[in-house]
Every structure is written in C-alpha cells, then in structure tokens.
Design a protein around this motif. Structure first.
Motif, short mmCIF file in Angstrom:
data_model
loop_
_atom_site.label_atom_id
_atom_site.label_comp_id
_atom_site.label_asym_id
_atom_site.label_seq_id
_atom_site.Cartn_x
_atom_site.Cartn_y
_atom_site.Cartn_z
N MET A 100 0.83 -1.18 0.00
CA MET A 100 0.00 0.00 0.00
C MET A 100 0.88 1.24 0.00
O MET A 100 1.91 1.28 0.64
CB MET A 100 -0.90 0.01 1.23
CG MET A 100 -1.91 1.12 1.23
SD MET A 100 -3.13 0.89 2.50
CE MET A 100 -2.60 2.14 3.63
N THR A 101 0.47 2.27 -0.69
CA THR A 101 1.22 3.51 -0.76
C THR A 101 0.56 4.56 0.11
O THR A 101 -0.63 4.84 -0.02
CB THR A 101 1.30 4.03 -2.21
OG1 THR A 101 1.93 3.04 -3.02
CG2 THR A 101 2.10 5.30 -2.29
N ASP A 102 1.34 5.13 1.01
CA ASP A 102 0.88 6.26 1.82
C ASP A 102 1.60 7.50 1.32
O ASP A 102 2.52 7.42 0.51
CB ASP A 102 1.23 6.03 3.29
CG ASP A 102 0.39 4.95 3.94
OD1 ASP A 102 -0.77 4.78 3.54
OD2 ASP A 102 0.90 4.27 4.85
N TYR A 103 1.20 8.66 1.84
CA TYR A 103 1.83 9.91 1.46
C TYR A 103 2.38 10.60 2.70
O TYR A 103 1.71 10.66 3.73
CB TYR A 103 0.84 10.82 0.73
CG TYR A 103 0.48 10.26 -0.62
CD1 TYR A 103 1.24 10.57 -1.73
CD2 TYR A 103 -0.58 9.38 -0.77
CE1 TYR A 103 0.95 10.02 -2.98
CE2 TYR A 103 -0.89 8.82 -2.00
CZ TYR A 103 -0.12 9.16 -3.09
OH TYR A 103 -0.40 8.61 -4.32
N LYS A 104 3.60 11.08 2.59
CA LYS A 104 4.28 11.74 3.70
C LYS A 104 4.71 13.11 3.22
O LYS A 104 5.22 13.24 2.09
CB LYS A 104 5.49 10.88 4.08
CG LYS A 104 6.31 11.37 5.21
CD LYS A 104 7.43 10.37 5.52
CE LYS A 104 8.36 10.92 6.56
NZ LYS A 104 9.46 10.02 6.84
N PRO A 105 4.53 14.17 4.02
CA PRO A 105 4.94 15.50 3.57
C PRO A 105 6.47 15.60 3.46
O PRO A 105 7.20 15.02 4.26
CB PRO A 105 4.40 16.45 4.64
CG PRO A 105 4.18 15.60 5.84
CD PRO A 105 3.93 14.20 5.35
N LEU A 106 6.92 16.32 2.46
CA LEU A 106 8.35 16.52 2.25
C LEU A 106 8.85 17.58 3.22
O LEU A 106 8.58 18.77 3.08
CB LEU A 106 8.62 16.95 0.81
CG LEU A 106 10.07 17.10 0.40
CD1 LEU A 106 10.82 15.77 0.54
CD2 LEU A 106 10.18 17.61 -1.01
N THR A 107 9.54 17.14 4.25
CA THR A 107 10.12 18.04 5.25
C THR A 107 11.60 18.20 4.93
O THR A 107 12.17 17.41 4.15
CB THR A 107 9.96 17.46 6.66
OG1 THR A 107 10.68 16.22 6.72
CG2 THR A 107 8.50 17.22 7.02
#
Length: 65
Positions: free
Chosen positions: A1-8
C-alpha cells in the motif's frame, strides 16, 4: 500500500543522501552507457527533489517508512 508523507527538510535530506549514496556506488563502477544513464537519471531526480516545496506529498511504500 502507498501512503503519502509530507516533504520536510529532514525527509528531503534523507532522500538526497540516498541518491548521493547510489551515485557513490556507481562511481566505483567502470563507466559505460548503463552507468552513465543511471547517473543522468539520478541527477535529474536530485534536481527534482531539490525543486519541490516543503510539505509536498511524497508517496511512500509500506517498507520505505
């Protein structure tokens, strides 16, 4: 499954470190068309990651977290 993480800034740094590590491995190889093509691709990826704004949603697979 693909989740999304903010680019910090830290996540960006981790990605760029990973790209630089791959380039270092390629530098140990004999230069041929395949090595050069991978280096060009990694350079383009590096430029793209640097250009993305903070907070951009980045896809992350379950094993990549």
């Amino acid at each position: 499954m693909t989740d999304y993480k903010p680019l910090t800034p830290k996540f960006r740094s981790d990605i760029l470190d990973s790209i630089n590590s791959q380039v270092s491995e390629l530098n140990a190889c004999q230069e041929n068309a395949f090595v050069l093509a991978q280096k060009v691709g990694l350079s383009a990826l590096q430029n793209l990651i640097k250009a993305l704004p903070d907070g951009h949603p980045m896809p992350v697979k379950e094993g990549d977290k």
